[in-house]
Structure formats: C-alpha cells, structure tokens
Design an enzyme around this catalytic site. Sequence first.
Site, PDB file in Angstrom:
ATOM      1  N   CYS A 134     -40.952 -52.256  63.721  1.00 34.45           N
ATOM      2  CA  CYS A 134     -41.593 -51.074  63.176  1.00 34.45           C
ATOM      3  C   CYS A 134     -40.537 -50.254  62.797  1.00 34.45           C
ATOM      4  O   CYS A 134     -40.957 -49.609  61.784  1.00 34.45           O
ATOM      5  CB  CYS A 134     -42.222 -50.622  64.496  1.00 34.45           C
ATOM      6  SG  CYS A 134     -43.773 -51.335  65.053  1.00 34.45           S
ATOM      7  N   HIS A 162     -48.121 -52.552  64.366  1.00 31.95           N
ATOM      8  CA  HIS A 162     -47.542 -53.265  65.717  1.00 31.95           C
ATOM      9  C   HIS A 162     -48.576 -54.041  66.370  1.00 31.95           C
ATOM     10  O   HIS A 162     -49.372 -53.894  66.882  1.00 31.95           O
ATOM     11  CB  HIS A 162     -46.557 -52.366  66.451  1.00 31.95           C
ATOM     12  CG  HIS A 162     -46.156 -53.269  67.726  1.00 31.95           C
ATOM     13  ND1 HIS A 162     -44.802 -53.738  67.581  1.00 31.95           N
ATOM     14  CD2 HIS A 162     -46.684 -53.845  68.738  1.00 31.95           C
ATOM     15  CE1 HIS A 162     -44.664 -54.549  68.730  1.00 31.95           C
ATOM     16  NE2 HIS A 162     -45.506 -54.399  69.274  1.00 31.95           N
ATOM     17  N   THR A 214     -37.800 -63.909  69.439  1.00 29.61           N
ATOM     18  CA  THR A 214     -36.697 -62.787  69.947  1.00 29.61           C
ATOM     19  C   THR A 214     -37.031 -61.489  69.421  1.00 29.61           C
ATOM     20  O   THR A 214     -36.983 -60.462  70.055  1.00 29.61           O
ATOM     21  CB  THR A 214     -35.294 -63.078  69.264  1.00 29.61           C
ATOM     22  OG1 THR A 214     -35.553 -63.033  67.822  1.00 29.61           O
ATOM     23  CG2 THR A 214     -34.864 -64.545  69.707  1.00 29.61           C
ATOM     24  N   HIS A 264     -42.609 -58.303  67.546  1.00 31.42           N
ATOM     25  CA  HIS A 264     -43.528 -58.125  66.607  1.00 31.42           C
ATOM     26  C   HIS A 264     -44.023 -59.010  65.622  1.00 31.42           C
ATOM     27  O   HIS A 264     -43.370 -59.851  65.254  1.00 31.42           O
ATOM     28  CB  HIS A 264     -42.836 -56.799  65.868  1.00 31.42           C
ATOM     29  CG  HIS A 264     -43.617 -56.069  64.552  1.00 31.42           C
ATOM     30  ND1 HIS A 264     -43.709 -54.856  64.496  1.00 31.42           N
ATOM     31  CD2 HIS A 264     -44.549 -56.756  63.642  1.00 31.42           C
ATOM     32  CE1 HIS A 264     -44.724 -54.387  63.525  1.00 31.42           C
ATOM     33  NE2 HIS A 264     -44.963 -55.512  62.833  1.00 31.42           N
ATOM     34  N   HIS A 284     -44.397 -61.852  63.294  1.00 32.18           N
ATOM     35  CA  HIS A 284     -43.979 -62.039  62.160  1.00 32.18           C
ATOM     36  C   HIS A 284     -43.904 -63.700  61.759  1.00 32.18           C
ATOM     37  O   HIS A 284     -44.022 -64.477  62.523  1.00 32.18           O
ATOM     38  CB  HIS A 284     -42.439 -61.713  61.812  1.00 32.18           C
ATOM     39  CG  HIS A 284     -41.555 -62.247  63.269  1.00 32.18           C
ATOM     40  ND1 HIS A 284     -41.671 -61.765  64.463  1.00 32.18           N
ATOM     41  CD2 HIS A 284     -40.694 -63.397  63.331  1.00 32.18           C
ATOM     42  CE1 HIS A 284     -40.923 -62.456  65.260  1.00 32.18           C
ATOM     43  NE2 HIS A 284     -40.316 -63.469  64.563  1.00 32.18           N
TER      44      HIS A 284
HETATM   45  P1  5GP Z   1     -38.069 -64.814  65.967  1.00 33.04           P
HETATM   46  O1  5GP Z   1     -37.011 -65.511  66.587  1.00 33.04           O
HETATM   47  O2  5GP Z   1     -38.357 -63.667  66.820  1.00 33.04           O
HETATM   48  O3  5GP Z   1     -39.076 -65.862  65.611  1.00 33.04           O
HETATM   49  O4  5GP Z   1     -37.538 -64.485  64.610  1.00 33.04           O
HETATM   50  C1  5GP Z   1     -36.827 -63.039  64.572  1.00 33.04           C
HETATM   51  C2  5GP Z   1     -35.976 -63.350  63.291  1.00 33.04           C
HETATM   52  O5  5GP Z   1     -35.471 -61.999  62.974  1.00 33.04           O
HETATM   53  C3  5GP Z   1     -34.819 -64.153  63.304  1.00 33.04           C
HETATM   54  O6  5GP Z   1     -34.805 -65.212  62.287  1.00 33.04           O
HETATM   55  C4  5GP Z   1     -33.603 -63.004  62.976  1.00 33.04           C
HETATM   56  O7  5GP Z   1     -32.463 -63.567  62.228  1.00 33.04           O
HETATM   57  C5  5GP Z   1     -34.382 -61.984  62.218  1.00 33.04           C
HETATM   58  N1  5GP Z   1     -33.827 -60.781  62.540  1.00 33.04           N
HETATM   59  C6  5GP Z   1     -33.409 -60.094  63.631  1.00 33.04           C
HETATM   60  N2  5GP Z   1     -33.044 -58.738  63.325  1.00 33.04           N
HETATM   61  C7  5GP Z   1     -33.054 -58.633  62.050  1.00 33.04           C
HETATM   62  C8  5GP Z   1     -32.522 -57.400  61.478  1.00 33.04           C
HETATM   63  O8  5GP Z   1     -32.308 -56.381  61.748  1.00 33.04           O
HETATM   64  N3  5GP Z   1     -33.217 -57.525  60.044  1.00 33.04           N
HETATM   65  C9  5GP Z   1     -33.526 -58.583  59.442  1.00 33.04           C
HETATM   66  N4  5GP Z   1     -33.836 -58.450  58.132  1.00 33.04           N
HETATM   67  N5  5GP Z   1     -33.721 -59.797  60.164  1.00 33.04           N
HETATM   68  C10 5GP Z   1     -33.722 -59.727  61.439  1.00 33.04           C
HETATM   69 ZN    ZN Z   2     -43.460 -53.288  66.088  1.00 36.64          ZN
END
Ligand code: 5GP
Ligand code: ZN
Length: 113
Positions: free
Chosen positions: A7, A46, A94, A97, A99
Amino acid sequence: MENCLFCRIVRGEIPSTKVYENDQVYAFRDINPQAPVHVLVIPKKHISSIDGIDEASDTDLAACLRAVRHVAAQEKLTGGYRVISNCGPDACQTVPHLHFHVLGGAQMTEKMA
Ligand code: 5GP
Ligand code: ZN
C-alpha cells in the site's frame, strides 16, 4: 492499510520501479528478481491474499489478470511466462497484500514447488 508495504508503494511513500499502472492496479519490478523479468502486479486496494478475495470487486480482480497479460506483452515475454501468487505461510507469502509474480525471460524448470 497504513503500514502495509505494498500500500505504501502504491501511495509512492516507498520508491519502486513502475512497469504499468491503471486505475485498479500497479505493477513494479521485484526488488529481488528471481528471473530476468520479475514483475509484481498488485491491486491498488488492499487485499491480503487470494484468501481475501471475497472482499475484492470482480473489477479489481479481473484488472489484475488483465494487467499480468499487459505486462507480459510489454516486457516482450513471447516465449512464455509464469504467474505465481503465494498465499499464506506454507507458500512462503511474505507480504500480506495480494500480488501476482510475473516471471519470464528464461527457460524455467518444470518443478514448481
Ligand atoms: P511473496 O514472498 O510475499 O510472495 O513475495 C513478496 C515479494 O516482494 C518478494 O519477491 C520480494 O522480493 C518483494 N519485495 C519485498 N519488499 C519489496 C520492496 O520494498 N520493493 C519491491 N520492489 N519488492 C519487494
Ligand atoms: Zn496493502
């Protein structure tokens, strides 16, 4: 969501590399890319994850998938691409939100988990 990382990215409070944006969605490069092209497509409103989509509008959800397609074309992923949405701890989500990871630009393995 005041302190939600994504967000905050949507609001421009945390910098990101924008790939695509419309009224419903925002797409930006993953900070830790796991493929030559690694873009995150998120709804601007969100939603915690796919588990939370009962709170989302069909318009917003459809816009996410349409944006995935748009990003793939814009990034010239003509050889194909993979779309992943991690949901909950077993999937190692991780950022809570919703994605969609759009991964491409190289041959991937058949293994998905
Ligand atoms: P998840 O593990 O939740 O499926 O994916 C979260 C993704 O967000 C990860 O691939 C991580 O590298 C990415 N990520 C985490 N923090 C940031 C950030 O501050 N900026 C960007 N561009 N990506 C982020
Ligand atoms: Zn959010």
